[in-house]
Design a protein around this motif. Sequence first.
Motif, short mmCIF file in Angstrom:
data_model
loop_
_atom_site.label_atom_id
_atom_site.label_comp_id
_atom_site.label_asym_id
_atom_site.label_seq_id
_atom_site.Cartn_x
_atom_site.Cartn_y
_atom_site.Cartn_z
N HIS A 56 0.79 -1.23 0.00
CA HIS A 56 0.00 0.00 0.00
C HIS A 56 0.82 1.29 0.00
O HIS A 56 0.40 2.28 -0.58
N MET A 57 2.01 1.30 0.62
CA MET A 57 2.79 2.54 0.61
C MET A 57 3.32 2.85 -0.78
O MET A 57 3.27 4.00 -1.22
N SER A 58 3.79 1.85 -1.51
CA SER A 58 4.22 2.10 -2.89
C SER A 58 3.06 2.53 -3.76
O SER A 58 3.20 3.41 -4.61
N ARG A 59 1.90 1.93 -3.55
CA ARG A 59 0.70 2.36 -4.29
C ARG A 59 0.37 3.82 -4.00
O ARG A 59 0.00 4.58 -4.89
N HIS A 60 0.50 4.18 -2.71
CA HIS A 60 0.25 5.57 -2.30
C HIS A 60 1.18 6.51 -3.06
O HIS A 60 0.73 7.53 -3.59
#
Length: 87
Positions: free
Chosen positions: A55-59
């Motif tokens: 999720h952090m890379s997606r963010h």
Amino acid sequence: MICQHLKDAGDPAPVSRYEDGCPQCVEGGFTDWVHLRKCLTCGLVACCDSSPRRHMSRHHDETGHSVMRSFEPNETWRWCFEDDVLG
């Protein structure tokens, strides 16, 4: 070498507590995140790239927010997505 993004990064209040886990995973009914990261632009807490949903890379991909830091106890390192630099 520290990039300008790391030099300029703030450290806003996190939008969830460590004990809460990855809010996006929890919302989806998942509990299999590995580590948590915090966006230093907006304070979003999300799971790391070792976690299934990253999720952090997606963010970063969705917002362009450049710098995150570990949100694990006793860890203070930061990462710049733009320059692929650890700081």
